[in-house]
Design an enzyme around this catalytic site. Structure first.
Site, PDB file in Angstrom:
ATOM      1  N   CYS A 171     -20.519  -7.890   6.565  1.00 17.61           N
ATOM      2  CA  CYS A 171     -20.326  -8.892   5.508  1.00 17.61           C
ATOM      3  C   CYS A 171     -20.417 -10.310   6.073  1.00 17.61           C
ATOM      4  O   CYS A 171     -19.661 -10.668   6.982  1.00 17.61           O
ATOM      5  CB  CYS A 171     -18.972  -8.686   4.835  1.00 17.61           C
ATOM      6  SG  CYS A 171     -18.614  -9.929   3.554  1.00 17.61           S
ATOM      7  N   CYS A 216     -20.607 -13.345  -3.828  1.00 17.15           N
ATOM      8  CA  CYS A 216     -21.453 -12.371  -3.119  1.00 17.15           C
ATOM      9  C   CYS A 216     -22.932 -12.635  -3.363  1.00 17.15           C
ATOM     10  O   CYS A 216     -23.785 -12.195  -2.584  1.00 17.15           O
ATOM     11  CB  CYS A 216     -21.111 -10.943  -3.559  1.00 17.15           C
ATOM     12  SG  CYS A 216     -19.556 -10.315  -2.893  1.00 17.15           S
ATOM     13  N   ASP A 223       0.831  -1.194   0.000  1.00 16.35           N
ATOM     14  CA  ASP A 223       0.000   0.000   0.000  1.00 16.35           C
ATOM     15  C   ASP A 223       0.871   1.251   0.000  1.00 16.35           C
ATOM     16  O   ASP A 223       0.572   2.238   0.665  1.00 16.35           O
ATOM     17  CB  ASP A 223      -0.910  -0.008   1.237  1.00 16.35           C
ATOM     18  CG  ASP A 223      -2.040   1.012   1.146  1.00 16.35           C
ATOM     19  OD1 ASP A 223      -2.369   1.425   0.030  1.00 16.35           O
ATOM     20  OD2 ASP A 223      -2.564   1.395   2.207  1.00 16.35           O
ATOM     21  N   CYS A 262     -13.246   3.300   9.215  1.00 19.75           N
ATOM     22  CA  CYS A 262     -14.612   2.780   9.357  1.00 19.75           C
ATOM     23  C   CYS A 262     -14.611   1.338   8.892  1.00 19.75           C
ATOM     24  O   CYS A 262     -14.093   1.027   7.811  1.00 19.75           O
ATOM     25  CB  CYS A 262     -15.589   3.614   8.526  1.00 19.75           C
ATOM     26  SG  CYS A 262     -17.312   3.017   8.568  1.00 19.75           S
ATOM     27  N   CYS A 288     -23.420   1.275   4.638  1.00 18.95           N
ATOM     28  CA  CYS A 288     -22.451   2.377   4.586  1.00 18.95           C
ATOM     29  C   CYS A 288     -23.070   3.663   5.131  1.00 18.95           C
ATOM     30  O   CYS A 288     -24.067   4.155   4.593  1.00 18.95           O
ATOM     31  CB  CYS A 288     -21.977   2.593   3.156  1.00 18.95           C
ATOM     32  SG  CYS A 288     -20.766   3.938   3.003  1.00 18.95           S
ATOM     33  N   CYS A 333     -23.172  -4.646   2.403  1.00 17.49           N
ATOM     34  CA  CYS A 333     -22.127  -3.629   2.536  1.00 17.49           C
ATOM     35  C   CYS A 333     -22.579  -2.284   1.980  1.00 17.49           C
ATOM     36  O   CYS A 333     -22.252  -1.225   2.529  1.00 17.49           O
ATOM     37  CB  CYS A 333     -20.845  -4.083   1.854  1.00 17.49           C
ATOM     38  SG  CYS A 333     -21.016  -4.463   0.092  1.00 17.49           S
ATOM     39  N   CYS A 358     -26.321 -10.473  -2.292  1.00 20.20           N
ATOM     40  CA  CYS A 358     -26.139  -9.708  -1.054  1.00 20.20           C
ATOM     41  C   CYS A 358     -25.688  -8.279  -1.346  1.00 20.20           C
ATOM     42  O   CYS A 358     -24.771  -8.042  -2.131  1.00 20.20           O
ATOM     43  CB  CYS A 358     -25.105 -10.406  -0.175  1.00 20.20           C
ATOM     44  SG  CYS A 358     -24.756  -9.554   1.374  1.00 20.20           S
TER      45      CYS A 358
END
Length: 372
Positions: free
Chosen positions: A260, A200, A146, A253, A210, A206, A203
């Site tokens: 999930c 997924c 990263d 956050c 938010c 998420c 679903c």
């Protein structure tokens, strides 16, 4: 002399010894990802993260970023603190979500409560690179965590680490999404790992949870609305319309990950580095707001929070204090902190040396006046 088919299993064994959870190999042709990246940047969804646009499409071209690269070794490392209750009856996700119902408590993202992952992964990726070089001879390589224009989620998905969830994070059937990613760009050809299929289904948990609706569509994130971006990457005033939505989240956050279903399979880290540091979990906002800069630097030494600096730390907490104050004066619960204590904490920094902090303190105090 190692052949490539024999080398990868050996690298995987070395990686496990270094604390990594999984190793994969991706190729360097990411051209299929370039249109999506270009569109995302063109829409300005990266906000103030100018470094994401500075390198253009080089992010999707490993061989341009590091000339000579022909393969990318991808790594993931689980980061849940070792004491995390990952099995029922005390599921860790429910315990973390419960913090949101205690407005007087400051929430720091789970990943940021221990040692800075950049340091942990980079050191171990370099150690892994050294072992590979010792086995195969001179090795052209560069490690990333990263820390450069790398499409790490794309590379991870292509190398079998998981699939891209609707929240844009990588999901793994055996580990959810609670892991860090890292890469080693190498100048030797290695057999590519098989990608996995997405799971997924229908679903949308998420997206639905938010707080700021930053996930504007499946696999599409407007970082400018994301609380992680606002509390960490964004240096200026937090947009007024988003402040009430931040609640008591003061650094990052986790909501889209906490909700999930796949994270019921999240794994604890095998390293002590990511254990929670005392003072960063379960602390009252009024206590955290009282830290002077010396205390902030001491309490965050070696951790990721230090990178935002004391000023932004206070800015974030001021917003959370305002939200807790609003909860207190409207008859709710401020998580053990009464309105009087919240007001006193805010008044202590009304004349702070930072204009940024003063403005957010004024906004927070106005939450009291608006409802009293």
């Amino acid at each position: 002399m190692w052949c490539s088919s024999q080398l990868v299993p050996q690298v995987q064994e070395w990686a496990r010894e270094l604390g990594f959870s999984q190793i994969g190999v991706a190729g360097v042709d990411l051209s299929a990802a370039e249109p999506g990246l270009a569109a995302w940047l063109a829409q300005g969804f990266h906000g103030d993260m100018h470094y994401m646009a500075a390198h253009g499409l080089k992010r999707a071209r490993p061989a341009e970023l590091v000339p000579g690269t022909v393969s990318v070794i991808t790594a993931r490392m689980d980061y849940l603190p070792r004491h995390t209750p990952v099995r029922a009856p005390q599921a860790w996700q429910a315990l973390e979500l419960a913090r949101l119902a205690r407005p007087g408590e400051g929430i720091v993202s789970v990943y940021a409560r221990g040692r800075d992952y950049h340091k942990v992964l980079r050191t171990r990726l370099q150690a892994l690179s050294d072992r590979i070089a010792a086995a195969v001879g001179p090795l052209g390589h560069r490690v990333f965590t990263d820390s450069a224009p790398v499409l790490e989620c794309e590379l991870a998905a292509r190398s079998g680490q998981g699939w891209r969830g609707r929240h844009t994070l990588v999901l793994n059937r055996e580990a959810g999404s609670m892991f860090f990613l890292g890469e080693i760009y190498v100048d030797i050809a290695l057999p590519e790992s098989e990608p996995v299929t997405a799971h997924c289904g229908s679903c949308t948990a998420c997206i639905d949870i938010c707080p700021t609706q930053a996930i504007i569509a499946p696999h599409r994130l407007d970082a400018r609305r994301c609380i992680s971006y606002l509390t960490i990457e964004h240096a200026g005033p937090i947009p007024l319309e988003l402040r009430p939505l931040m609640g008591n989240r003061i650094y990052g956050c986790d909501d889209c990950q906490l909700i999930c279903p796949w994270n019921k399979f999240a794994q604890v880290s095998r390293l002590p580095d990511f254990d929670e540091r005392q003072g960063l979990a379960g602390q009252q906002l009024v206590h955290l707001f009282a830290w002077d800069e010396a205390t902030f630097l001491r309490m965050t030494e070696g951790g990721p929070i230090r990178r935002i600096g004391h000023e932004r730390w206070l800015r974030n907490i001021a917003v959370a204090l305002g939200n807790a104050l609003r909860a207190a004066v409207t008859g709710g619960d401020a998580g053990g902190a009464d309105a009087l204590a919240l007001r006193a904490a805010l008044h202590s920094r009304v004349a702070d040396k930072s204009a940024l902090v003063r403005e957010h303190v004024a906004w927070a105090l106005a939450q009291d006046a608006a409802w009293s």
